[in-house]
Design a protein around this motif. Structure first.
Motif, PDB file in Angstrom:
ATOM      1  N   GLY A 353       0.992  -1.186   0.084  1.00 21.27           N
ATOM      2  CA  GLY A 353       0.160   0.017  -0.126  1.00 21.27           C
ATOM      3  C   GLY A 353       0.888   1.118   0.054  1.00 21.27           C
ATOM      4  O   GLY A 353       0.507   2.332  -0.731  1.00 21.27           O
ATOM      5  N   LEU A 354       1.961   1.341   0.704  1.00 23.28           N
ATOM      6  CA  LEU A 354       2.897   2.520   0.821  1.00 23.28           C
ATOM      7  C   LEU A 354       3.432   2.632  -0.504  1.00 23.28           C
ATOM      8  O   LEU A 354       3.654   3.747  -0.943  1.00 23.28           O
ATOM      9  N   LEU A 355       3.855   1.550  -1.075  1.00 18.39           N
ATOM     10  CA  LEU A 355       4.356   1.718  -2.535  1.00 18.39           C
ATOM     11  C   LEU A 355       3.420   2.066  -3.587  1.00 18.39           C
ATOM     12  O   LEU A 355       3.847   3.185  -4.332  1.00 18.39           O
ATOM     13  N   SER A 356       2.356   1.589  -3.448  1.00 16.42           N
ATOM     14  CA  SER A 356       1.299   2.213  -4.386  1.00 16.42           C
ATOM     15  C   SER A 356       0.967   3.664  -4.082  1.00 16.42           C
ATOM     16  O   SER A 356       0.778   4.424  -4.983  1.00 16.42           O
ATOM     17  N   LEU A 357       1.035   4.124  -2.834  1.00 13.97           N
ATOM     18  CA  LEU A 357       0.619   5.662  -2.539  1.00 13.97           C
ATOM     19  C   LEU A 357       1.933   6.364  -2.948  1.00 13.97           C
ATOM     20  O   LEU A 357       1.674   7.524  -3.515  1.00 13.97           O
ATOM     21  N   ALA A 358       3.168   5.871  -2.841  1.00 11.60           N
ATOM     22  CA  ALA A 358       4.388   6.721  -3.264  1.00 11.60           C
ATOM     23  C   ALA A 358       4.211   6.725  -4.946  1.00 11.60           C
ATOM     24  O   ALA A 358       4.452   7.788  -5.428  1.00 11.60           O
ATOM     25  N   THR A 360       1.450   6.943  -6.824  1.00 11.20           N
ATOM     26  CA  THR A 360       0.636   7.760  -7.081  1.00 11.20           C
ATOM     27  C   THR A 360       1.025   9.244  -6.971  1.00 11.20           C
ATOM     28  O   THR A 360       0.350   9.964  -7.776  1.00 11.20           O
ATOM     29  N   VAL A 361       1.532   9.360  -5.968  1.00 11.02           N
ATOM     30  CA  VAL A 361       2.066  10.995  -5.686  1.00 11.02           C
ATOM     31  C   VAL A 361       3.028  11.331  -6.629  1.00 11.02           C
ATOM     32  O   VAL A 361       2.965  12.217  -7.289  1.00 11.02           O
TER      33      VAL A 361
END
Length: 639
Positions: A353-358, A360-361
């Protein structure tokens, strides 16, 4: 970058429909549940405060009801104002997109949070918390001001805010799916849970009886489909491949339609469908056909490979064997193997999830930096993306706490500072822990509390009927969702407890004994006795209900039942035991000493008079139909 402007607008207007159903549900039930003569008077919650100043009262119980005296209202009428104002704002956002802004959704969230604070036992089903958390994210999705450019692609922050919605939906579905296995319930582990689910759900629908009688092998396949949809498919909400997200969206919509048809779960399914809109983009709604690009073809191939792999995994993990007339299935992994995967998998899930958020940003920032726009717009885009990125990181780590708590191994890795952030956000119900129906109850039949009244302790006893829960064995149950009948819902849970632990139930009994019309309005007055004159005694009897067999489908009887025991003894209105029980819990009805502005009173009484003459679900669908008609006639529904 595929625009999200139309998707965002549709998402926000759909959210207004959810809020509309929630506020109207609350408003209809205020007199019977929270009025001075209601089951759990709201003013008793506020009177528990010993604080003198307004700020201290708000800190003790954060609700807008504290402003009632300053507006010339008492608690009862203030509740009406909050619920009606919330319904009005939701209706306004539905009929006009230009009102779907941050101030409107902040107002909607604040109003429902204020009502939630005095909801007591009637807001403990998790669905109200589900709405509050989703509503908090809707504030981030909404624009600060209405869009002015018709051809605008929307704000760059839409991608980050929609990612938060997808992560929330991912966490909710994953938690709901995993807790069924984590609980160790033998019915979920043996794929037999749906043998009982349609019979034992809180508020069955007319199709629940038919679903209960589906072939056993078919019910097992439905459970497998639900398991995969809740545990596996949510991971693909966060992947950057559009065709994979769209396929996941379709499967989830199918699951939600099935749930809506076979059960009444308040506004939760409507809310889930609204959150699923975050998986879409504007091209899904109005994209023109054009030659397939290289990446589109690659995405479709990857989509086929992924879902082909899921099908292969399902066949092996559930030992699917295809026979001539049916499909055999059994879980092929052990509880120990599941626990081992879960202990490591939750940590990897949070990292994913953290990788996906990074990603996306960074993706959003790159498009803002290299897009052909003015320096002023580019600066605003960068600031907006960075701000929403910081908020997203904060909410992500707070969301990781309830996810990590599903297993002791991952729970032990949560930093104290992160847990502190979660605790503070949880007080606002902006982040919550979920896990609906982790264990299958009512395997031997659903327990139901039947209230019986009589003018003599010797009888005869006649039953009170409720509007939406099982009672009379000859009555089918209606489709009631998205309306949320809180009393009927809570009667279901009380049947698994004792009346000493459910003080509201004796409060309900006392209100019926004294014939309070506000409480009687929550019951089926057409099929209940004592609507004109209350009985002298009321008692509670526990029954066990089961569906009639398929062979009796031509008959009018839907249920068979047997008496189990006495749930609570017969009480009269002046019974010392009943009076002392309620007095100790501050549940005796009292008249309000607060004065009400006559203009407020006349206006609110008029609205209440009109709505009292409409059935609850009819009121919601009438208001919704009026809103949709206004959209069509005004043309404001155009993108």
């Amino acid at each position: 970058m595929i625009p999200l402007r139309y998707t965002r607008n549709l998402f926000l207007r759909a959210f207004c429909i959810v809020y509309l159903s929630a506020f109207l549900s609350f408003y209809i039930q205020i007199p019977g549940l929270y009025g001075d003569n209601g089951v759990l008077p709201a003013k008793a919650v506020l009177e528990n405060s010993k604080h003198k100043t307004l700020s201290a009262k708000v800190h003790y119980q954060p609700t807008l009801l504290w402003l009632a005296p300053y507006l010339g209202l008492d608690t009862n009428y203030a509740l009406d104002v909050l619920a009606l104002l919330g319904a009005f704002l939701a209706f306004t956002g539905l009929v006009s997109q230009k009102f779907c802004t941050i101030p409107l959704f902040a107002g909607l969230w604040s109003l429902y949070f204020s009502l939630f604070q005095i909801g007591q036992t009637f807001v403990t089903s998790s669905y109200d918390e589900f709405l509050l958390e989703a509503g908090f994210l809707a504030i981030l999705v909404a624009p600060l001001l209405p869009g002015r450019k018709k051809g605008s692609k929307g704000a760059s922050s839409d991608f980050v805010s929609f990612w938060l919605v997808k992560w929330f939906l991912f966490r909710f579905l994953l938690t709901v799916g995993l807790t069924k296995f984590i609980s160790g319930c033998p019915k979920w582990w043996s794929l037999t849970a749906l043998y009982y689910h349609f019979q034992t759900m809180p508020l069955p629908s007319p199709l629940s009886w038919y679903s209960h009688h589906l072939p056993d092998w078919y019910l097992r396949l439905i459970q497998i489909f639900a398991n995969v949809s809740e545990i596996v498919l949510p991971f693909f909400f966060l992947v950057p491949i559009r065709s994979v997200r769209l396929t996941s969206f379709v499967f989830q919509i199918v699951l939600q339609i099935c749930i809506v048809l076979t059960g009444n779960f308040d506004f939760s399914n409507m809310l889930i469908v609204t959150l699923l809109l975050s998986l879409l983009d504007d091209q899904f709604f109005y994209g023109r056909k054009k030659a397939l690009s290289r990446w589109t073809i690659v995405g479709k191939i990857v989509n086929v490979v992924i879902f082909g792999g899921i099908l292969y995994g399902v066949v092996n993990l559930y030992s699917l064997k295809f026979g001539g007339t049916h499909i055999e299935s059994n879980i092929a992994f052990t509880k120990i193997q599941f626990d081992n995967v879960l202990s490591q998998g939750l940590t990897y899930t949070i990292h994913f999830g953290l990788l996906s958020l990074a990603g996306t940003v960074l993706y959003t920032l790159s498009h803002v930096l290299f897009d052909n726009q003015g320096s002023g717009s580019k600066t605003v885009g960068i600031i907006s993306t960075v701000f929403y990125g910081i908020v997203a990181v904060l909410l992500f780590f707070a969301n990781a706490v309830p996810l990590a708590s599903l297993h002791p191994t991952s729970n032990s890795t949560v930093a104290p500072s992160v847990r502190t952030v979660y605790n503070r956000l949880h007080k606002l119900h902006a982040v919550n822990q979920y896990g609906l129906f982790p264990r299958m109850t009512g395997v031997d039949g659903r327990p139901e509390i039947i209230l019986e009244g009589s003018d003599s302790i010797e009888g005869p006893w006649r039953e009170y009927n409720f509007l939406y829960k099982p009672g009379n064995v000859n009555h089918s149950l209606p489709f009631v969702a998205p309306y949320a009948p809180k009393l009927d819902w809570q009667m279901y849970w009380a049947a698994y407890s004792t009346y000493e632990k459910q003080p509201w139930l004796l409060s309900l009994t006392h209100r019926l004994l004294v014939g309070k019309p506000e409480v009687l309005a929550l019951l089926d007055k057409l099929h209940s006795p004592y609507t004109q004159k209350p009985p002298r005694y009321i008692r509670g009897i526990l029954y066990r209900y089961k569906y009639t067999p398929w062979s009796q489908k031509s008959q009018s009887t839907w249920w068979v039942r047997e008496r189990v025991s006495e749930y609570f003894p017969a009480f009269s209105r002046d019974s010392p035991a009943l009076i002392e029980f309620l007095k100790a819990r501050n549940l005796l009805p009292t008249l309000s000493k607060q004065t009400v502005n006559p203009i407020w009173k006349q206006a609110l009484d008029s609205i209440r008079y009109v709505t009292n003459h409409l059935e609850a679900t009819l009121l919601f669908w009438s208001v919704l139909t009026a809103g949709l008609a206004l959209i069509c006639t005004s043309g404001s529904g155009k993108k």
